[in-house]
Design a protein around this motif. Structure first.
Motif, PDB file in Angstrom:
ATOM      1  N   ARG A 163      21.612 -37.236  87.204  1.00  0.00           N
ATOM      2  CA  ARG A 163      20.149 -37.322  87.110  1.00  0.00           C
ATOM      3  C   ARG A 163      19.572 -36.410  86.019  1.00  0.00           C
ATOM      4  N   GLU A 174      18.939 -37.587  81.303  1.00  0.00           N
ATOM      5  CA  GLU A 174      17.732 -37.900  80.520  1.00  0.00           C
ATOM      6  C   GLU A 174      17.022 -36.631  80.064  1.00  0.00           C
ATOM      7  N   ARG A 175      17.008 -35.623  80.910  1.00  0.00           N
ATOM      8  CA  ARG A 175      16.408 -34.342  80.530  1.00  0.00           C
ATOM      9  C   ARG A 175      17.187 -33.713  79.382  1.00  0.00           C
ATOM     10  N   ARG A 187      18.915 -35.333  77.147  1.00  0.00           N
ATOM     11  CA  ARG A 187      18.595 -36.136  75.959  1.00  0.00           C
ATOM     12  C   ARG A 187      17.281 -35.665  75.343  1.00  0.00           C
ATOM     13  N   GLY A 217      24.929 -39.913  73.890  1.00  0.00           N
ATOM     14  CA  GLY A 217      23.738 -39.705  73.064  1.00  0.00           C
ATOM     15  C   GLY A 217      24.132 -39.147  71.721  1.00  0.00           C
TER      16      GLY A 217
END
Length: 186
Positions: free
Chosen positions: A64, A67-68, A70, A178
């Protein structure tokens, strides 16, 4: 039974790190250097597809948070640079043979510092040791390499990546999750 229920309730993790990932030509040159060191010193040469330079090791990280991470990486300001890998060395304690630069380009030092600062500000727990740019070439070496003057292997760096390390019986497999470009020097 309670242990299985606790494991089921945990969020899945990924073993993550930020790195510089070589292009095909640089990777081939590094792999050739790894094979030469392996011939001289024994051990296990790194596979061509796993060769990289770690910028920041995050370790086990909940999915989870990807994304943070990234978003943190997207804020990093960096400039592309040339990295001349002209040294080999060893760490006797963990039997690692590596290659690295005798002179760290200022853009590499700035990139690593910016990334580390942003990760720490975001609450990531990173290792306390100073950044020491190197590419691991051989693990479990039986001896240290002879000292020799090396022709520099020039690596033109234009991006950095976030990678997940997935372990299996065959060893580690790395998956890029990424990639962020660095500004072109001009």
């Amino acid at each position: 039974m309670a242990e299985a229920a606790a494991d089921a309730g945990r969020a899945p993790n990924l073993r993550l790190f930020f790195a510089l990932w070589p292009d095909a030509a640089t990777r081939a040159g590094l792999h050739a250097r790894a094979r030469a060191l392996h011939s001289e010193c024994g051990g296990r040469a790194m596979r061509r597809d796993t060769i990289h330079l770690t910028l920041a090791f995050l370790g086990e990280t909940p999915v989870r948070q990807v994304e943070r991470l990234r978003a943190v990486a997207a804020g990093v300001q960096g400039e592309g640079f040339a990295l001349d890998l002209d040294r080999v060395g060893s760490w006797h304690r963990n039997r690692i043979l590596w290659t690295g630069p005798s002179m760290v380009p200022p853009a590499l030092a700035a990139l690593a510092q910016d990334l580390e600062g942003r990760l720490r500000a975001d609450g990531c727990a990173l290792e306390a040791r100073a950044f020491s740019p190197h590419v691991t070439l051989v693990r479990n070496a039986h001896a240290a390499p002879r000292e020799a003057q090396l022709a520099p292997l020039r690596w033109t760096v234009g991006s950095f990546v976030l990678v997940a390390s997935e372990l299996s019986a065959a060893g580690a497999h790395y998956r890029t999750i990424g990639r962020w470009p660095l500004k072109r020097r001009g």
